[in-house]
Design a protein around this motif. Structure first.
Motif, PDB file in Angstrom:
ATOM      1  N   THR A 122      -4.851  -0.918   6.096  1.00 51.46           N
ATOM      2  CA  THR A 122      -6.432  -1.154   6.095  1.00 51.46           C
ATOM      3  C   THR A 122      -7.341  -1.650   6.302  1.00 51.46           C
ATOM      4  OG1 THR A 122      -7.152   0.880   4.996  1.00 51.46           O
ATOM      5  CG2 THR A 122      -6.391   1.351   7.522  1.00 51.46           C
ATOM      6  N   VAL A 123      -7.274  -2.644   4.729  1.00 52.45           N
ATOM      7  CA  VAL A 123      -7.505  -2.759   3.949  1.00 52.45           C
ATOM      8  C   VAL A 123      -7.908  -5.420   4.506  1.00 52.45           C
ATOM      9  CG1 VAL A 123      -8.134  -4.846   1.962  1.00 52.45           C
ATOM     10  CG2 VAL A 123      -7.230  -2.309   1.524  1.00 52.45           C
ATOM     11  N   THR A 124      -9.363  -4.687   4.770  1.00 52.41           N
ATOM     12  CA  THR A 124      -9.372  -6.223   6.084  1.00 52.41           C
ATOM     13  C   THR A 124      -9.988  -7.522   4.943  1.00 52.41           C
ATOM     14  OG1 THR A 124     -11.684  -6.420   5.808  1.00 52.41           O
ATOM     15  CG2 THR A 124     -10.474  -5.448   7.847  1.00 52.41           C
ATOM     16  N   THR A 125      -9.134  -7.149   3.680  1.00 50.18           N
ATOM     17  CA  THR A 125      -9.979  -8.168   2.466  1.00 50.18           C
ATOM     18  C   THR A 125      -9.436  -9.204   2.200  1.00 50.18           C
ATOM     19  OG1 THR A 125     -10.677  -7.045   1.544  1.00 50.18           O
ATOM     20  CG2 THR A 125     -12.914  -7.539   2.083  1.00 50.18           C
ATOM     21  N   MET A 126      -7.814  -8.540   2.046  1.00 50.52           N
ATOM     22  CA  MET A 126      -5.904  -8.983   1.576  1.00 50.52           C
ATOM     23  C   MET A 126      -5.050  -9.872   2.206  1.00 50.52           C
ATOM     24  SD  MET A 126      -4.661  -6.906  -0.460  1.00 50.52           S
ATOM     25  CE  MET A 126      -5.679  -5.587  -0.948  1.00 50.52           C
ATOM     26  N   SER A 127      -4.830 -10.658   2.176  1.00 52.28           N
ATOM     27  CA  SER A 127      -3.849 -11.409   2.757  1.00 52.28           C
ATOM     28  C   SER A 127      -2.568 -10.525   3.266  1.00 52.28           C
ATOM     29  CB  SER A 127      -3.362 -13.029   1.890  1.00 52.28           C
ATOM     30  OG  SER A 127      -2.740 -12.643   0.981  1.00 52.28           O
ATOM     31  N   GLU A 128      -1.989 -11.275   3.861  1.00 51.14           N
ATOM     32  CA  GLU A 128      -0.989 -10.646   4.659  1.00 51.14           C
ATOM     33  C   GLU A 128       0.268 -10.190   3.641  1.00 51.14           C
ATOM     34  OE1 GLU A 128      -1.109  -8.338   7.503  1.00 51.14           O
ATOM     35  OE2 GLU A 128      -3.272  -8.448   7.442  1.00 51.14           O
ATOM     36  N   ALA A 129       0.800 -11.077   3.082  1.00 49.11           N
ATOM     37  CA  ALA A 129       1.517 -11.262   2.129  1.00 49.11           C
ATOM     38  C   ALA A 129       1.066 -10.734   0.764  1.00 49.11           C
ATOM     39  CB  ALA A 129       1.598 -12.453   1.147  1.00 49.11           C
ATOM     40  N   ASP A 130       0.566 -10.626   0.544  1.00 42.99           N
ATOM     41  CA  ASP A 130      -0.287  -9.636  -0.734  1.00 42.99           C
ATOM     42  C   ASP A 130      -0.031  -7.959  -0.354  1.00 42.99           C
ATOM     43  OD1 ASP A 130      -1.452 -11.542  -2.583  1.00 42.99           O
ATOM     44  OD2 ASP A 130      -3.177 -11.422  -2.321  1.00 42.99           O
ATOM     45  N   LYS A 131      -0.791  -7.887   1.258  1.00 44.56           N
ATOM     46  CA  LYS A 131      -0.424  -6.227   1.431  1.00 44.56           C
ATOM     47  C   LYS A 131       1.457  -5.650   1.585  1.00 44.56           C
ATOM     48  CE  LYS A 131      -4.642  -6.345   4.454  1.00 44.56           C
ATOM     49  NZ  LYS A 131      -4.976  -6.161   6.292  1.00 44.56           N
ATOM     50  N   ALA A 132       1.694  -7.004   2.133  1.00 46.08           N
ATOM     51  CA  ALA A 132       3.147  -6.955   2.387  1.00 46.08           C
ATOM     52  C   ALA A 132       3.304  -6.559   1.122  1.00 46.08           C
ATOM     53  CB  ALA A 132       3.676  -7.307   2.683  1.00 46.08           C
ATOM     54  N   GLU A 133       3.303  -6.535   0.239  1.00 44.01           N
ATOM     55  CA  GLU A 133       4.071  -7.313  -1.048  1.00 44.01           C
ATOM     56  C   GLU A 133       3.786  -5.485  -1.861  1.00 44.01           C
ATOM     57  OE1 GLU A 133       4.050 -10.609  -4.379  1.00 44.01           O
ATOM     58  OE2 GLU A 133       3.334  -9.567  -5.704  1.00 44.01           O
ATOM     59  N   LEU A 134       2.574  -5.360  -1.899  1.00 38.98           N
ATOM     60  CA  LEU A 134       1.729  -3.774  -2.305  1.00 38.98           C
ATOM     61  C   LEU A 134       2.444  -2.802  -1.822  1.00 38.98           C
ATOM     62  CD1 LEU A 134      -1.711  -4.811  -2.604  1.00 38.98           C
ATOM     63  CD2 LEU A 134      -0.425  -3.989  -4.512  1.00 38.98           C
ATOM     64  N   ILE A 135       2.892  -2.682  -0.239  1.00 31.41           N
ATOM     65  CA  ILE A 135       3.088  -2.027   0.012  1.00 31.41           C
ATOM     66  C   ILE A 135       4.886  -1.830  -0.737  1.00 31.41           C
ATOM     67  CG2 ILE A 135       4.131  -0.960   2.324  1.00 31.41           C
ATOM     68  CD1 ILE A 135       1.613  -2.148   3.817  1.00 31.41           C
ATOM     69  N   SER A 136       5.244  -3.270  -0.469  1.00 27.03           N
ATOM     70  CA  SER A 136       6.777  -2.349  -1.220  1.00 27.03           C
ATOM     71  C   SER A 136       6.677  -2.329  -2.651  1.00 27.03           C
ATOM     72  CB  SER A 136       7.487  -4.023  -1.072  1.00 27.03           C
ATOM     73  OG  SER A 136       7.525  -4.151  -0.011  1.00 27.03           O
ATOM     74  N   GLU A 137       5.252  -2.278  -3.092  1.00 29.64           N
ATOM     75  CA  GLU A 137       5.801  -2.037  -4.462  1.00 29.64           C
ATOM     76  C   GLU A 137       5.219  -0.218  -4.577  1.00 29.64           C
ATOM     77  OE1 GLU A 137       2.649  -3.798  -6.845  1.00 29.64           O
ATOM     78  OE2 GLU A 137       3.011  -3.270  -8.922  1.00 29.64           O
ATOM     79  N   GLY A 138       4.583   0.140  -3.424  1.00 23.99           N
ATOM     80  CA  GLY A 138       4.584   0.982  -3.431  1.00 23.99           C
ATOM     81  C   GLY A 138       5.453   2.212  -2.543  1.00 23.99           C
ATOM     82  N   HIS A 139       6.685   1.735  -1.913  1.00 20.77           N
ATOM     83  CA  HIS A 139       8.433   2.413  -1.788  1.00 20.77           C
ATOM     84  C   HIS A 139       8.179   2.598  -2.571  1.00 20.77           C
ATOM     85  CE1 HIS A 139       7.242   2.943   2.161  1.00 20.77           C
ATOM     86  NE2 HIS A 139       6.893   1.821   2.916  1.00 20.77           N
ATOM     87  N   PHE A 140       8.739   0.894  -3.878  1.00 19.36           N
ATOM     88  CA  PHE A 140       9.536   1.578  -4.710  1.00 19.36           C
ATOM     89  C   PHE A 140       8.557   2.659  -5.880  1.00 19.36           C
ATOM     90  CE2 PHE A 140       8.937   0.413 -10.110  1.00 19.36           C
ATOM     91  CZ  PHE A 140      10.200   0.825 -10.282  1.00 19.36           C
ATOM     92  N   LEU A 141       7.677   2.704  -6.182  1.00 18.58           N
ATOM     93  CA  LEU A 141       6.725   4.044  -7.004  1.00 18.58           C
ATOM     94  C   LEU A 141       7.826   5.088  -6.052  1.00 18.58           C
ATOM     95  CD1 LEU A 141       3.806   2.538  -7.361  1.00 18.58           C
ATOM     96  CD2 LEU A 141       4.899   2.652  -8.650  1.00 18.58           C
ATOM     97  N   ARG A 142       7.004   4.988  -5.038  1.00 20.76           N
ATOM     98  CA  ARG A 142       7.070   6.379  -3.879  1.00 20.76           C
ATOM     99  C   ARG A 142       9.174   6.609  -3.906  1.00 20.76           C
ATOM    100  NH1 ARG A 142       5.203   7.332   1.768  1.00 20.76           N
ATOM    101  NH2 ARG A 142       7.258   6.576   2.413  1.00 20.76           N
ATOM    102  N   ALA A 143       9.650   5.612  -4.250  1.00 20.78           N
ATOM    103  CA  ALA A 143      10.983   5.742  -4.610  1.00 20.78           C
ATOM    104  C   ALA A 143      11.686   6.371  -5.866  1.00 20.78           C
ATOM    105  CB  ALA A 143      12.319   4.508  -4.370  1.00 20.78           C
ATOM    106  N   TYR A 144      11.167   6.223  -6.815  1.00 24.69           N
ATOM    107  CA  TYR A 144      10.659   6.122  -8.340  1.00 24.69           C
ATOM    108  C   TYR A 144      10.747   7.597  -8.153  1.00 24.69           C
ATOM    109  CZ  TYR A 144      11.667   5.650 -13.145  1.00 24.69           C
ATOM    110  OH  TYR A 144      11.827   5.806 -14.528  1.00 24.69           O
ATOM    111  N   THR A 145       9.990   8.505  -7.478  1.00 22.86           N
ATOM    112  CA  THR A 145       9.312   9.428  -7.833  1.00 22.86           C
ATOM    113  C   THR A 145       9.773  10.398  -7.054  1.00 22.86           C
ATOM    114  OG1 THR A 145       6.949   8.800  -8.183  1.00 22.86           O
ATOM    115  CG2 THR A 145       6.733  10.615  -7.439  1.00 22.86           C
ATOM    116  N   TYR A 146      10.523   9.884  -5.682  1.00 26.81           N
ATOM    117  CA  TYR A 146      11.159  11.308  -5.208  1.00 26.81           C
ATOM    118  C   TYR A 146      12.756  11.728  -6.327  1.00 26.81           C
ATOM    119  CZ  TYR A 146       8.379  12.823  -1.235  1.00 26.81           C
ATOM    120  OH  TYR A 146       7.455  13.475  -0.436  1.00 26.81           O
ATOM    121  N   PHE A 147      12.870  10.572  -6.830  1.00 27.18           N
ATOM    122  CA  PHE A 147      14.419  10.366  -7.493  1.00 27.18           C
ATOM    123  C   PHE A 147      14.041  11.185  -8.233  1.00 27.18           C
ATOM    124  CE2 PHE A 147      16.712   8.518 -10.746  1.00 27.18           C
ATOM    125  CZ  PHE A 147      17.545   8.725 -10.832  1.00 27.18           C
TER     126      PHE A 147
END
Lengths: 631, 1055
Positions: A122-147
């Protein structure tokens, strides 16, 4: 006139307060959402909080949970809950209710991660590439946590959105997913992480990368595969089992092994990582290289895939040097010497002269290594000139992981002696005495005063009970003897683990594609070669597991290896861990050392009930979840 | 009195010839004081005045009579109560007598002045300070107690709280600990909690600051104990303590120098085992565990005989002095001209600690100047300035560690190896360090806390002309406090001795040295505008109205910094190492705005009524919900003023029935809980690249926008009774406070997968109920006059509603239910005796779980199997004791004077509570350290070297180490003791030198006195050694600075 002035002054004072509204204050320590998520830099400080909560089982993880470096843990480390080590003071296994319990903090972290994953798009001030990378990072953190949740509790509720509070709490209840669904979810999260994470980072190089996500996937898949294959070794029953909330069908094993093989192979084939200093010229050099990697992981960037850093002694450091230095190098720490590697752990190392098998410490001429009844005057004990000659041929990594009796550490000879045999043949073992022989005074513990030795006396629980002290990860430099003053970094993923994951998965699933058998054998032997071995051994399950045990010793893998392979209840079945007691034999002159294999003193027999393979789920009254078996 | 007043009026009228008197003559005092001002304008002539001074019933001998213009010319009344004094005809006579209110009477040319002195505590005309104003005591409808300066001063202590203890009904005070400069006494009105403190009309800091006031500056203290506190709104739910400082009065400058010096020592300390006892008991412990004796018989005998090398160390005596000094000095001046009146004082206090190293010390300097000036006929100004500098020094280790060392270190160890002070011994007995070493600043460092406080207020009072009885008042106040802290945590070395090699082995402790500095700067501004109106209609309707606007705000900035020293050089930050420096800092701010209104009405002083309310706004809560209205209504009926009563019951001089009911608030939880921001505190951090640690921000939790203050409804009914012309006075009150909106987390069974926790909400409620009784009796027999006063307060708190989940079963409800039960109740095992035989042991219920009774021995404690299931476990505990907060407080004062002598005795006590010690004071060999000597009276073998010798019974069970113990340490009446006590809190004997003598050396008054504090204690003998008033402290160890007994000598000089 004067009074008029005063009247004006009076009125002014009264009205002065009205100019500023003293009630309109804002808190000075809170930030708006826009400030945080408006830029990658702002998001970074939110990520610091998420990474800080990540369930990395490092130096600060133990009985009391994660990030407990500044707490009085009694030096009860994950290793002392296994056959790797005993604690010098406390002797127990964790119970199922407190079995590294991590439920509430886990779901708190998931909520925090979900907030990131929901907000970034929902952030409008960030590039799509930055967003995609951050979202992947979020998935990593969530994978680690659910593991971390899955390996404790089996199938858990998979919550992927920030739940909004409503007094209708029924609508907030989410049932458990099956154990299989949970593992598949974690693996899918790994894939989502791999998708847009960078292969490397120039700055912030301790945040997740594509290779870190692959490494996690390798570890997760091996865990899931082992569960599927070995679950039936310790079968459980009850509603959680019948609804598949715990347990995975054995037919899934090979699929998971293959995922592990592929993820591992990706790192082996495509990543820049390799073993650190893979070809030492001697066992001594191998030992030095191995120690160096753990004393400073930053020197071993070729092998280290993911580091959790420690810095700022006194605030964000850990406490390994505080708890685990031997008594003689405690430097004033009141509770040193807590980690006592066991004899059975020391036994598992190969010797160079007899490759391909564990090489137990032989102490008597009859070669019997299964008698733990203590000193027996009728036996013929082998005599040695030094307290460490008996280990001479053993794997370099033993010397780099364990402080052996009589060896040097931080400039001191570490005295670990449990007694002596008087010239008249009377044994004085694990009792404080002294004797004059030929004008020289001998002490049972090797020195007159408690400051001069590190073993066996019951002294505040500061002396090793097993005959071994511990040094892997300890700093060779002076560290202030306080909690949180250690700054050695923690290696969470390293290349050797990936090789061992790969080898285990290949041998367990008898996988053959892509020349897997040969590659796996090569991987196994490359790790041994790095440890100074020169003779290759075969790819067998026994060889792979032994290698894993010694190579990854004290890296907090052993606990989960015993769990996922369902070996815990076999290892700990009314079991007392074992010690090796060096004893000075004064019957001969000059005096020589003999060694007694025995049960660890003051250790209760320990048993791991099979229901402990899954931890007790807290709060089932409120969350409506089906409890794990036999709680 | 009316006659004199009329005379004064006439004189006043004749000389000024203007009729502006009415608005000033509220009281006799005011009328007289004004007359004095006017008198000074006329010519002066010497006159001789004679007269008699009487109490209500009889002549008073020894009353000091002096004049304000020539205080050196004072005389005393003779045994008939008569006096004779030469003064100028416009002078004012001052009549003073211990126990009576001072009276000032203008001479106005008269030759005879007879005076009736009124005992101080019986004056119905006494003016009592209430919130935002004053009231005549007779007209009070609320439960308000006051205490005057001279009553406060009868006890000598560095803390104001201790000087009040036992003297004010309903004011519950417990000393807690005795450290110099600690000021951590519990001050609690009627069991409500920490009160609000108001000093000279301004809401100021809490109990800690209050305790540090210089008592010599205090005129009186009022305690608002019921809903009369509602005029202070939010934060007055626990009652209000109002301090009024001294103001000057017109007359020649009067200097006063008060000094008191004394010595103090602990009231008691538990005796610890000596070396021989320790060795004997250690032998027992080995034998009782089935092992060989700890040491040989020969060795033991050497300890018993104290042979060289076998002496016993008394660690307490090695570490602490037998006594420490204390002293207080105050020099004050007061006086004034017609236009300007002043009171000014300077005080110094020193309280020395008991450590031999002198590391503990407290110094306090105070000053105060209160100035009142009449600026015009209608406008007066008051300027109040006060300041304090105080400094508390401590050792590099806490008193907790030091006291632990004195108890737990073994008596067989020595402070220094081979007596060589270069080698302090490294001991870890009982997990303690060498107390001699760690209490020495040269070895282990020090701490230092300095406060620099400044308080000021300017008040302008304007009497509105043409509107009789209307005053306007404006107050502006600024207070500031600077707190500076410094701590040096030194690395140091302790040694062990290797006799074989003759080598001292050093152990380094606490490396590295850390030096820290902390600062905080506090600011507070208070502004008030008041309109006060009083009038009397038709000579019967007394009407008063007060309207106040008040605004308060403040801000604080604090920071801290520290550096390490690998090698310590100097205790200066700049000398420390560059690496690993640490800093911290934060600011905070707050604000309140309020409107207060009060309306009082009485009809002929018989029917009294008061309505007041405060509309209070606080910055802490959501803007839509930050304003609250706190009303109170009270009424009284002075039955004794009714004519039927006056005639019918003549021996009752005063009977008043009164009652009050109102709503008060109390701040709940942290401020700004309605703001859902990301927080820089509470978030973890992470090292994103080597050496670069990023501090994280934490996600907002669920926010409760509706969070608000607790609401307290306080009801009080009381009776005031005066008998025999006011010689016997009694007050009786019953009260109840219901609090609602106490914080709790809603039990909506939020699933723990939600990932967040619910915020605190205003859910729980409780109720305090109590009763209070006070009496005073005074009598004079010839020149001997005495007063007896007493007070009693009993209050309990009950949890009314406690948010929680449903009970699992009736046992759960019985065991864990809290609603509608008294709080502070302790569940424990019912000890029913000690096992007397092996057979009894075998046949008794199992009390140690899986171990059965295998670890129990003869002499061990036997508990009651309350549920009769043959197993003694948690289900057998019963609510058998009150917890650690006293529910009952009482005090009894006896004072007397005869000729120049005065005597004052205060007994004080508390009841309905218990104390419980753990660790070294209540365990054998805790941490393998030493143990209290009381254990020596134990079950033991007649000869430990002969296992077949007979058992000798003792008070305590057979000695064992913790690993061999059964259920001995279970909570029971053995360890949790009723700590109710009665103690002789203070005793004072004074003598005022006859005025005739001292005049010659230019003095006006000299009083010398001696007093003692905490002289005698009656309590459970086990508790007595620990002092029943002392708190158990952290972990219930009892390792706190001991309370002290003191003996003091003082002089009051007036000149």
């Amino acid at each position: 006139m004067k009074s008029t002035i005063l009247k004006i002054a009076f009125v002014t004072i009264v009205l002065a307060g009205g100019c500023k509204n003293v009630l309109d204050l804002r808190p000075l320590d809170k930030l708006e959402s826009e400030t945080i998520f408006g830029s990658p830099e702002g998001t970074r400080i939110y990520l610091a909080n998420l990474y800080g909560q990540l369930p990395i089982e490092d130096f600060s993880f133990g009985r009391l949970g994660f990030n407990t470096a500044n707490e009085n843990t009694g030096g009860i480390a994950p290793a002392t809950q296994t056959d790797e080590a005993a604690n010098s003071e406390f002797s127990h296994l964790l119970d199922g209710g407190g079995n590294f319990q991590w439920w509430d903090p886990g779901y708190k972290l998931i909520r925090d991660i979900n907030l990131l994953l929901e907000t970034i798009p929902t952030v409008t001030t960030m590039s799509e590439a930055d967003k995609a990378e951050l979202i992947s990072e979020g998935h990593f953190l969530r994978a680690y946590t659910y593991f971390a949740l899955a390996k404790r509790y089996g199938g858990v509720p998979l919550i992927v959105q920030v739940q909004q509070y409503t007094p209708d709490v029924e609508s907030l209840k989410v049932p458990r997913n099956t154990e299989k669904e949970t593992w598949d979810f974690v693996l899918a999260e790994c894939d989502a992480a791999i998708e847009n994470l960078p292969a490397s980072r120039t700055s912030d190089n301790r945040r997740a990368t594509k290779w870190v996500a692959y490494a996690l996937k390798s570890r997760v898949a091996l865990h899931a595969a082992s569960l599927a294959k070995y679950w039936s070794k310790a079968p459980l029953s009850g509603p959680a089992v019948s609804q598949q909330l715990v347990g995975i069908d054995p037919s899934e094993a090979d699929r998971y092994y293959q995922i592990c093989i592929e993820a591992s192979r990706k790192i082996m084939d495509e990543s820049p990582f390799e073993l650190y200093k893979p070809t030492p010229s001697s066992p001594e050099e191998a030992a030095a290289n191995y120690m160096e990697m753990f004393q400073n992981p930053n020197s071993a960037t070729s092998e280290v895939i993911f580091i959790k850093g420690y810095t700022n002694p006194g605030s964000s450091g850990h406490s390994y040097d505080f708890w685990f230095n031997p008594n003689q190098t405690s430097e004033g720490s009141p509770h040193p010497g807590r980690m006592n590697p066991t004899l059975e752990f020391v036994d598992s190392y190969e010797s160079y002269s007899n490759p391909g098998q564990s090489s137990p410490i032989v102490t008597t001429t009859d070669g019997n290594v299964s008698d733990y009844n203590g000193y027996n005057p009728s036996k013929n004990y082998l005599r040695f000139d030094t307290p460490y000659d008996i280990f001479k041929d053993k794997d370099a990594r033993l010397w780099a992981t364990v402080i052996l009796p009589g060896t040097e550490w931080k400039g001191k000879t570490i005295v670990i002696q449990g007694g002596y045999i008087q010239p008249d043949g009377t044994a004085k073992i694990e009792t404080k005495e002294s004797i004059q022989v030929n004008g020289r005074t001998y002490y049972t513990y090797g020195a007159a005063d408690w400051t001069g030795y590190s073993g066996f006396e019951v002294y505040l629980g500061n002396m090793t009970r097993t005959g071994f002290s511990f040094k892997k990860f300890l700093s060779p430099n002076p560290v202030p003897p306080n909690l949180t003053y250690s700054t050695t970094d923690w290696i969470e993923f390293r290349y050797a683990e990936i090789l061992l994951n790969y080898a285990e998965a290949v041998v367990e699933s008898n996988y053959t594609a892509n020349d897997a058998q040969a590659v796996a054998k090569g991987a196994l032997n490359s790790i041994r070669k790095r440890a100074g071995h020169t003779v290759d051994i075969d790819l067998t399950l026994e060889n792979v597991l032994r290698e894993r045990k010694v190579e990854l010793a004290f890296e907090n893998k052993r606990y989960w290896d015993l769990v996922r392979r369902r070996e815990f209840h076999e290892k700990f079945n009314n079991t007392i861990r074992k010690a090796l007691v060096p004893v000075l034999d004064l019957r001969v002159s000059p005096a020589k050392y003999i060694f007694v294999r025995k049960n660890v003193s003051r250790e209760n027999p320990l048993t791991f009930p099979t229901n402990f393979y899954y931890a007790h789920i807290p709060g089932v009254g409120a969350n409506g979840l089906i409890q794990n078996p036999q709680y | 009195m009316p006659t004199k007043m009329n005379n004064a009026m006439k004189l006043f009228a004749r000389q000024i010839a203007k009729g502006i008197l009415a608005c000033t003559a509220f009281t006799v005092f005011w009328g007289q004081a004004l007359a004095v001002h006017l008198g000074e304008i006329t010519d002066q002539e010497q006159v001789t005045v004679t007269g008699t001074v009487r109490s209500e019933s009889e002549p008073l001998a020894g009353v000091s009579v002096s004049s304000t213009s020539d205080s050196g010319s004072g005389v005393s009344t003779d045994s008939e109560g008569t006096y004779r004094i030469a003064v100028s005809d416009n002078d004012t006579l001052v009549f003073s007598f211990v126990g009576y209110a001072q009276q000032r009477v203008p001479v106005n040319g008269r030759g005879r002045i007879d005076v009736v002195l009124v005992p101080r505590d019986q004056q119905l005309d006494e003016i009592v300070v209430v919130g935002y104003g004053t009231q005549k005591k007779a007209n009070l409808t609320g439960a308000i107690s006051t205490i005057q300066a001279d009553q406060i001063q009868t006890t000598t202590h560095s803390s104001l709280a201790q000087k009040l203890q036992g003297k004010v009904p309903g004011l519950q005070i417990r000393q807690n600990t005795g450290g110099p400069g600690d000021f951590d006494a519990m001050i609690n009105i009627r069991g409500f909690g920490s009160p609000l403190y108001v000093i000279d009309g301004i809401v100021r800091d809490g109990g800690n600051e209050f305790q540090r006031l210089n008592p010599d500056d205090i005129e009186s203290i009022s305690v608002l104990k019921d809903a009369s506190a509602a005029v202070y709104g939010v934060n007055a739910a626990n009652g209000v303590i109002i301090v009024t400082t001294k103001k000057g009065s017109q007359g020649k400058t009067q200097f006063q120098y008060n000094v008191v010096v004394g010595v103090q020592s602990p009231t008691d300390m538990p005796e610890i085992a000596n070396a021989a006892q320790w060795m004997e008991m250690r032998n027992d412990a080995a034998v009782n565990a089935g092992l060989a004796p700890y040491i040989s018989k020969e060795e033991l005998e050497k300890y018993q005989q104290g042979m060289p090398g076998y002496e016993s160390t008394n660690w307490y005596d090695e570490t602490m002095k037998p006594w420490a000094g204390q002293q207080q000095h105050t020099l004050s001046a007061q006086g004034g001209s017609e236009k300007v009146r002043y009171f000014s004082s300077f005080g110094f206090l020193n309280d020395n600690g008991l450590l031999k190293s002198d590391a503990i010390n407290y110094d306090r300097y105070t000053f105060r100047t209160n100035l009142t000036a009449d600026l015009t006929n209608n406008l007066s100004a008051t300027v109040e300035l006060a300041g304090r500098y105080d400094r508390k020094d401590g050792a590099g280790y806490s008193i907790f560690d030091i006291i632990r060392g004195t108890i737990s270190a073994l008596p067989t160890n020595k402070p220094y190896l081979n007596g060589n002070p270069d080698y302090p011994t490294h001991i870890t007995d009982g997990q303690s360090s060498n107390p001699v070493a760690i209490s020495d600043p040269d070895i282990s460092g020090y701490t230092q806390d300095v406060n620099k406080q400044f308080q000021s207020a300017v008040t302008l009072t304007y009497k509105v002309p043409f509107v009789d009885g209307l005053q306007l008042k404006g107050v502006a106040s600024y207070d500031g406090n600077n707190y500076l802290n410094k701590s040096l945590t030194k690395s140091y070395k302790l040694y062990s001795y290797d006799a074989a090699a003759d080598v001292y082995n050093a152990a380094t402790l606490r490396h590295p040295t850390v030096l820290g500095n902390g600062y905080s700067d506090m600011n507070r501004i208070s502004l008030q505008a008041q309109a006060i109106y009083n009038t009397l209609l038709s000579d019967r309707h007394n009407i008063g109205a007060t309207l106040v606007y008040e605004e308060r705000n403040g801000w604080t900035r604090s920071s801290g910094l520290s550096r390490e020293f690998q090698f310590f050089t100097n205790d200066q930050i700049d000398m420390g190492d560059q690496n690993n420096q640490r800093t911290s800092g934060m600011e905070s701010q707050w604000g309140n705005r309020s409107v207060i209104g009060r309306f009082t009405y009485d009809y002929l002083g018989k029917y009294l009524m008061e309505i007041a309310a405060r509309y209070d706004g606080s910055y802490r809560y959501h803007p839509d919900r930050r304003w609250g209205l706190f009303p109170v209504v009270s009424a009284g009926w002075r039955v004794s003023e009714e004519s039927f009563f006056k005639d019918g019951v003549p021996f009752v001089s005063n009977l008043k029935l009164r009652g009050s009911y109102g709503l008060v608030g109390q701040d709940a939880g942290n401020p700004f809980q309605y703001v859902p921001g990301f927080s820089t505190s509470g978030g973890g951090g992470y090292e994103f690249s080597n050496g670069s640690y990023v501090s994280g921000v934490a996600a907002p939790g669920i926010v409760n926008e509706r969070l608000t203050w607790f609401q307290s409804r306080i009801a009080d009914i009381g009776v005031d009774l005066g008998l025999f012309d006011g010689r016997l006075n009694m007050e009786f009150d019953m009260y109840q406070r219901d609090r609602t909106g106490l914080l709790a987390i809603r039990n909506v069974s939020l699933p723990n997968t939600f990932g967040g926790t619910l915020p605190e909400e205003n859910l729980n409620s409780d109720r305090v109920r109590g009763l209070e009784f006070a009496f005073g009796f005074s009598r004079a027999i010839g020149e001997f006059r005495f007063d007896i006063g007493g007070n009693f307060n009993f209050a309990r708190t009950m949890n009314v509603y406690v948010e929680r989940g449903p009970f699992v079963n009736s046992m759960d409800r019985w065991r864990n239910g809290q609603a509608n039960r008294w709080s502070d109740v302790v569940w424990m095992y019912d000890k029913i005796g000690q096992f007397q035989s092996e057979e009894e042991l075998l046949n008794s219920p199992i009390q140690n779980g899986e171990l059965g009774n295998s670890r129990e021995m003869i002499g061990d404690f036997k508990y009651r199997d309350a549920n009769g299931d043959g197993v003694i476990d948690g289900n057998d505990t019963l609510p058998l004791a009150w917890g650690g907060n006293p529910k009952m407080f009482y005090g009894l004062t006896f004072s007397a004077n005869w000729r120049g002598f005065d005597f004052n005795m205060l007994w004080q006590g508390s009841g309905k509570y218990s104390v419980r010690f753990t660790h070294a004071y209540a365990e054998m060999f805790w941490g393998d350290g030493n143990l209290p000597a009381y254990f020596y009276d134990r079950w033991h073998l007649a000869d430990p070297y002969d296992p077949n010798s007979e058992w000798i019974p003792g008070e305590w069970p057979a000695i064992r180490r913790i690993s061999d113990i059964g259920a001995m340490y279970n909570e029971s009446s053995v360890w949790r003791r009723d700590a109710s006590y009665l103690r002789l809190k203070s005793l004072e004997l004074g003598y005022s030198l006859p005025v005739g003598y001292i005049k010659r050396i230019g003095l006006e008054g000299v009083r010398v006195y001696a007093n003692g504090y905490n002289l005698l204690t009656i309590t459970d003998p086990f508790v007595k050694a620990f002092d029943p008033e002392q708190i158990e402290g952290a972990l219930n160890t009892g390792w706190v600075y001991p309370l002290s007994r003191s003996y003091n000598f003082g002089i009051n000089l007036t000149f």
